[in-house]
Design a protein around this motif. Sequence first.
Motif, PDB file in Angstrom:
ATOM      1  N   GLY A   1       1.035  -1.345   0.033  1.00  0.00           N
ATOM      2  CA  GLY A   1      -0.055  -0.026   0.114  1.00  0.00           C
ATOM      3  C   GLY A   1       0.959   1.069   0.125  1.00  0.00           C
ATOM      4  O   GLY A   1       0.411   2.223  -0.763  1.00  0.00           O
ATOM      5  N   GLU A   2       1.963   1.202   0.795  1.00  0.00           N
ATOM      6  CA  GLU A   2       2.834   2.366   0.811  1.00  0.00           C
ATOM      7  C   GLU A   2       3.497   2.667  -0.550  1.00  0.00           C
ATOM      8  O   GLU A   2       3.969   3.920  -0.853  1.00  0.00           O
ATOM      9  N   VAL A   3       3.771   1.336  -1.280  1.00  0.00           N
ATOM     10  CA  VAL A   3       4.397   1.585  -2.435  1.00  0.00           C
ATOM     11  C   VAL A   3       3.315   2.507  -3.477  1.00  0.00           C
ATOM     12  O   VAL A   3       3.738   3.165  -4.237  1.00  0.00           O
ATOM     13  N   TYR A   4       2.263   1.826  -3.441  1.00  0.00           N
ATOM     14  CA  TYR A   4       1.240   2.612  -4.248  1.00  0.00           C
ATOM     15  C   TYR A   4       1.051   4.109  -3.832  1.00  0.00           C
ATOM     16  O   TYR A   4       0.667   5.051  -4.593  1.00  0.00           O
ATOM     17  N   ASP A   5       1.097   4.306  -2.441  1.00  0.00           N
ATOM     18  CA  ASP A   5       0.834   5.812  -2.136  1.00  0.00           C
ATOM     19  C   ASP A   5       1.962   6.673  -2.428  1.00  0.00           C
ATOM     20  O   ASP A   5       1.567   8.020  -2.739  1.00  0.00           O
ATOM     21  N   ILE A   6       3.164   6.250  -3.142  1.00  0.00           N
ATOM     22  CA  ILE A   6       4.076   7.055  -3.451  1.00  0.00           C
ATOM     23  C   ILE A   6       3.997   7.257  -5.002  1.00  0.00           C
ATOM     24  O   ILE A   6       4.685   7.920  -5.495  1.00  0.00           O
ATOM     25  N   GLY A   7       3.002   6.503  -5.363  1.00  0.00           N
ATOM     26  CA  GLY A   7       2.824   6.724  -7.045  1.00  0.00           C
ATOM     27  C   GLY A   7       3.763   5.761  -8.115  1.00  0.00           C
ATOM     28  O   GLY A   7       3.743   6.427  -8.974  1.00  0.00           O
TER      29      GLY A   7
END
Length: 135
Positions: free
Chosen positions: A84-90
């Motif tokens: 989820g954090e990977v996707y949060d950084i775009g």
Amino acid sequence: MEFKLNKIEDWEQVVQEILPELKHNILLLKGNLGAGKTTFSKYLLKALGSNDEVSSPTYAIVNEYHTPKGDIFHFDLYRIKNIGEVYDIGMDEYLDRAYLCIIEWPEVYEEELAGQPYHEMRIETTPEGRKICFS
């Protein structure tokens, strides 16, 4: 491809041999702390014509560099705890617009790459120097 490095200047030769083999816009870099992932990235960006100062993206998570071929994004996912954090950084947006994405500590994201073409480089420290495996 496999390489053995005895001194830091050997990275230049490694980069020259790897450059013609870079066919995909994702390069995963694996290795222990201090193995040379960022050092390799510095030599690679220089060979690609970047005049930008290359540094570890440990705290920024992603650094952006410019080359005549296009933008390069250099990630360090060491502190990322979940996908989820990977996707949060775009991550998807970076991949869509990058000439190349260099991803250090990619393990948290690797499963998401299933079916996508990418390269992987493993850097192992040995008593003699470094052992590099590129695929």
